[in-house]
Design a protein around this motif. Structure first.
Motif, PDB file in Angstrom:
ATOM      1  N   SER A 123       1.287 -39.015  16.975  1.00 16.27           N
ATOM      2  CA  SER A 123       1.003 -38.677  15.586  1.00 16.27           C
ATOM      3  C   SER A 123       0.134 -37.231  15.569  1.00 16.27           C
ATOM      4  CB  SER A 123      -0.122 -39.935  15.190  1.00 16.27           C
ATOM      5  OG  SER A 123       0.802 -41.050  15.054  1.00 16.27           O
ATOM      6  N   MET A 124       0.140 -36.776  16.631  1.00 17.86           N
ATOM      7  CA  MET A 124      -0.468 -35.272  16.583  1.00 17.86           C
ATOM      8  C   MET A 124       0.693 -34.269  16.250  1.00 17.86           C
ATOM      9  SD  MET A 124      -3.164 -35.556  19.853  1.00 17.86           S
ATOM     10  CE  MET A 124      -3.579 -34.025  19.577  1.00 17.86           C
ATOM     11  N   ALA A 125       1.745 -34.484  16.194  1.00 18.30           N
ATOM     12  CA  ALA A 125       2.868 -33.669  15.941  1.00 18.30           C
ATOM     13  C   ALA A 125       2.771 -33.027  14.737  1.00 18.30           C
ATOM     14  CB  ALA A 125       4.320 -34.581  15.986  1.00 18.30           C
ATOM     15  N   PRO A 126       3.320 -31.734  14.227  1.00 19.84           N
ATOM     16  CA  PRO A 126       3.318 -31.112  13.062  1.00 19.84           C
ATOM     17  C   PRO A 126       4.511 -31.786  12.204  1.00 19.84           C
ATOM     18  CG  PRO A 126       4.722 -29.969  14.715  1.00 19.84           C
ATOM     19  CD  PRO A 126       3.870 -30.845  15.384  1.00 19.84           C
ATOM     20  N   SER A 127       3.986 -31.998  10.866  1.00 21.20           N
ATOM     21  CA  SER A 127       4.930 -32.482  10.063  1.00 21.20           C
ATOM     22  C   SER A 127       5.141 -31.649   8.657  1.00 21.20           C
ATOM     23  CB  SER A 127       4.763 -33.950   9.668  1.00 21.20           C
ATOM     24  OG  SER A 127       3.467 -34.061   8.963  1.00 21.20           O
ATOM     25  N   VAL A 128       6.208 -31.610   8.024  1.00 22.65           N
ATOM     26  CA  VAL A 128       6.340 -30.988   6.791  1.00 22.65           C
ATOM     27  C   VAL A 128       5.236 -31.290   5.879  1.00 22.65           C
ATOM     28  CG1 VAL A 128       8.271 -31.919   5.893  1.00 22.65           C
ATOM     29  CG2 VAL A 128       7.706 -29.753   4.998  1.00 22.65           C
ATOM     30  N   GLY A 129       4.595 -30.446   5.372  1.00 17.69           N
ATOM     31  CA  GLY A 129       3.638 -30.732   4.230  1.00 17.69           C
ATOM     32  C   GLY A 129       2.262 -31.855   4.798  1.00 17.69           C
ATOM     33  N   LEU A 130       2.330 -31.685   6.025  1.00 16.19           N
ATOM     34  CA  LEU A 130       1.399 -32.949   6.755  1.00 16.19           C
ATOM     35  C   LEU A 130       1.806 -34.360   5.966  1.00 16.19           C
ATOM     36  CD1 LEU A 130      -0.785 -33.266   8.757  1.00 16.19           C
ATOM     37  CD2 LEU A 130      -2.325 -33.139   6.687  1.00 16.19           C
ATOM     38  N   SER A 131       3.149 -34.567   5.879  1.00 17.73           N
ATOM     39  CA  SER A 131       3.909 -35.884   5.284  1.00 17.73           C
ATOM     40  C   SER A 131       3.675 -36.893   6.472  1.00 17.73           C
ATOM     41  CB  SER A 131       5.103 -35.561   5.077  1.00 17.73           C
ATOM     42  OG  SER A 131       6.104 -35.050   6.022  1.00 17.73           O
ATOM     43  N   GLN A 132       3.633 -36.657   7.723  1.00 19.43           N
ATOM     44  CA  GLN A 132       3.535 -37.836   8.618  1.00 19.43           C
ATOM     45  C   GLN A 132       4.512 -38.884   8.395  1.00 19.43           C
ATOM     46  OE1 GLN A 132      -0.925 -38.150   8.794  1.00 19.43           O
ATOM     47  NE2 GLN A 132      -0.555 -38.060  10.959  1.00 19.43           N
ATOM     48  N   MET A 168       9.914 -34.431  16.367  1.00 19.41           N
ATOM     49  CA  MET A 168       8.759 -33.578  16.854  1.00 19.41           C
ATOM     50  C   MET A 168       7.808 -34.597  17.253  1.00 19.41           C
ATOM     51  SD  MET A 168       8.178 -29.967  15.394  1.00 19.41           S
ATOM     52  CE  MET A 168       8.351 -30.289  13.705  1.00 19.41           C
ATOM     53  N   ALA A 169       7.493 -35.789  16.685  1.00 16.70           N
ATOM     54  CA  ALA A 169       6.758 -36.704  16.898  1.00 16.70           C
ATOM     55  C   ALA A 169       7.248 -37.532  18.129  1.00 16.70           C
ATOM     56  CB  ALA A 169       6.483 -37.661  15.655  1.00 16.70           C
ATOM     57  N   ILE A 170       8.476 -37.823  18.011  1.00 16.14           N
ATOM     58  CA  ILE A 170       9.151 -38.471  19.306  1.00 16.14           C
ATOM     59  C   ILE A 170       9.089 -37.541  20.520  1.00 16.14           C
ATOM     60  CG2 ILE A 170      11.546 -39.343  20.169  1.00 16.14           C
ATOM     61  CD1 ILE A 170      12.178 -39.920  17.322  1.00 16.14           C
ATOM     62  N   TYR A 171       9.034 -36.493  20.366  1.00 14.48           N
ATOM     63  CA  TYR A 171       9.076 -35.464  21.412  1.00 14.48           C
ATOM     64  C   TYR A 171       7.634 -35.365  22.073  1.00 14.48           C
ATOM     65  CZ  TYR A 171      10.357 -31.693  24.754  1.00 14.48           C
ATOM     66  OH  TYR A 171      10.589 -30.986  25.792  1.00 14.48           O
ATOM     67  N   ASN A 172       6.578 -35.566  21.063  1.00 11.84           N
ATOM     68  CA  ASN A 172       5.275 -35.609  21.576  1.00 11.84           C
ATOM     69  C   ASN A 172       4.932 -36.793  22.257  1.00 11.84           C
ATOM     70  OD1 ASN A 172       4.440 -33.047  20.251  1.00 11.84           O
ATOM     71  ND2 ASN A 172       2.687 -34.211  19.441  1.00 11.84           N
ATOM     72  N   PHE A 173       5.649 -37.927  21.825  1.00  8.57           N
ATOM     73  CA  PHE A 173       5.374 -39.210  22.589  1.00  8.57           C
ATOM     74  C   PHE A 173       6.288 -38.962  23.946  1.00  8.57           C
ATOM     75  CE2 PHE A 173       7.216 -43.620  23.932  1.00  8.57           C
ATOM     76  CZ  PHE A 173       6.037 -44.255  23.151  1.00  8.57           C
ATOM     77  N   TRP A 174       7.329 -38.403  23.877  1.00  8.63           N
ATOM     78  CA  TRP A 174       7.998 -38.390  25.237  1.00  8.63           C
ATOM     79  C   TRP A 174       7.343 -37.565  26.399  1.00  8.63           C
ATOM     80  CZ3 TRP A 174      13.895 -38.370  24.307  1.00  8.63           C
ATOM     81  CH2 TRP A 174      14.601 -38.916  25.241  1.00  8.63           C
ATOM     82  N   LEU A 175       6.903 -36.517  25.911  1.00 10.40           N
ATOM     83  CA  LEU A 175       6.256 -35.818  26.845  1.00 10.40           C
ATOM     84  C   LEU A 175       4.903 -36.335  27.225  1.00 10.40           C
ATOM     85  CD1 LEU A 175       6.388 -31.994  25.538  1.00 10.40           C
ATOM     86  CD2 LEU A 175       7.657 -33.075  27.316  1.00 10.40           C
ATOM     87  N   ALA A 176       4.036 -36.951  26.248  1.00  5.30           N
ATOM     88  CA  ALA A 176       2.877 -37.482  26.578  1.00  5.30           C
ATOM     89  C   ALA A 176       3.150 -38.756  27.741  1.00  5.30           C
ATOM     90  CB  ALA A 176       2.025 -38.131  25.799  1.00  5.30           C
ATOM     91  N   GLY A 203       3.357 -40.616  34.033  1.00 10.18           N
ATOM     92  CA  GLY A 203       4.628 -41.289  34.701  1.00 10.18           C
ATOM     93  C   GLY A 203       5.373 -42.408  34.093  1.00 10.18           C
ATOM     94  N   ILE A 204       5.550 -42.356  32.908  1.00 12.89           N
ATOM     95  CA  ILE A 204       6.225 -43.529  31.953  1.00 12.89           C
ATOM     96  C   ILE A 204       7.517 -42.906  31.475  1.00 12.89           C
ATOM     97  CG2 ILE A 204       6.196 -44.846  29.826  1.00 12.89           C
ATOM     98  CD1 ILE A 204       3.092 -44.635  30.228  1.00 12.89           C
ATOM     99  N   GLY A 205       8.519 -43.540  31.547  1.00 19.03           N
ATOM    100  CA  GLY A 205       9.918 -43.143  31.426  1.00 19.03           C
ATOM    101  C   GLY A 205      10.217 -43.611  29.853  1.00 19.03           C
ATOM    102  N   VAL A 206      11.100 -42.730  29.158  1.00 16.78           N
ATOM    103  CA  VAL A 206      11.554 -42.808  27.741  1.00 16.78           C
ATOM    104  C   VAL A 206      13.006 -42.872  27.779  1.00 16.78           C
ATOM    105  CG1 VAL A 206      11.492 -42.272  25.468  1.00 16.78           C
ATOM    106  CG2 VAL A 206       9.266 -42.226  26.693  1.00 16.78           C
TER     107      VAL A 206
END
Length: 212
Positions: free
Chosen positions: A45-54, A137-145, A150-153
């Motif tokens: 949820s820390m990912a950027p989103s257009v117009g802060l629309s989340q 971008m939110a999914i990618y944030n989740f994936w990197l975190a 040590g968690i797989g996605v």
């Protein structure tokens, strides 16, 4: 206030994180602790989103019957995809493990509201698809975190979005972006599985600038 400067050690670890982020298909059975899952959602949820629309909506799919229905839908879509391939490609395709639905302890569907009230439409009058890109971008944030912990996605794309939405009984106006399998990987690797099995390889030109 000046911008934050990161150390060379941190940059090296970030490079390592990017290399080790993989699309995981083989999972151990133990569950990820709830506080860790909550933290991953927070990072997403820390990912950027257009117009802060989340616009993203992360859905935990814990119900056994729904998960089984998703697995059946995957098998149906997978058979249809295989039928469109040449005999040679279909044989190679059949050897690939294309999902971790049965193994992964956690299923997380990611949908989004294509017309979110939040953000009041800022930044998407000329490019409304930026709503969907924000979700990626939110999914990618989740994936990197997750990778850092040590968690797989694994991203399961062989699903019909409309059928998946009906199985999960979601708002019909929401659109599907991803269905994620989440858990501890059996055999972490920095090489994509499709590359290990010679299905495809990275193209060197995709790491080069195009000049105009």
């Amino acid at each position: 206030m000046s911008s934050v400067a990161f150390s060379a050690d941190f940059i090296g670890e970030l490079d390592q994180l990017l290399r080790w982020r993989r699309d995981v298909r083989h999972f151990r059975q133990e569950s990820v602790p709830e506080p860790v899952l909550e933290d991953l959602l927070h990072r997403a949820s820390m990912a950027p989103s257009v117009g802060l629309s989340q616009p993203w909506r992360f859905i935990r799919v814990d119900d056994v019957a729904r998960r089984q229905a998703i697995e059946r839908e995957f098998e149906r879509c997978n058979r249809a995809a295989r039928a469109e391939l040449s005999a040679r490609d279909a044989e190679e395709y059949a050897r690939l493990k294309l999902n971790g639905l049965k193994d992964a302890p956690h299923h997380i569907a990611v949908f989004f509201d294509p017309e979110p009230m939040q953000g009041r439409g800022l930044g998407r009058h000329t490019m409304p698809q930026t709503v969907a890109w924000s979700v990626v971008m939110a999914i990618y944030n989740f994936w990197l975190a997750a990778t850092a912990r040590g968690i797989g996605v694994g991203w399961v794309s062989i699903l019909d979005p409309a059928v998946t939405g009906r199985i999960l009984e979601l708002d019909p106006n929401w659109e599907m972006m991803a269905y994620l399998c989440v858990g501890y990987p059996k055999s972490p690797s920095e090489t994509p599985e499709l590359e290990e099995k010679n299905w495809a390889a990275r193209h060197p030109d995709r790491s080069r600038w195009i000049y105009r």
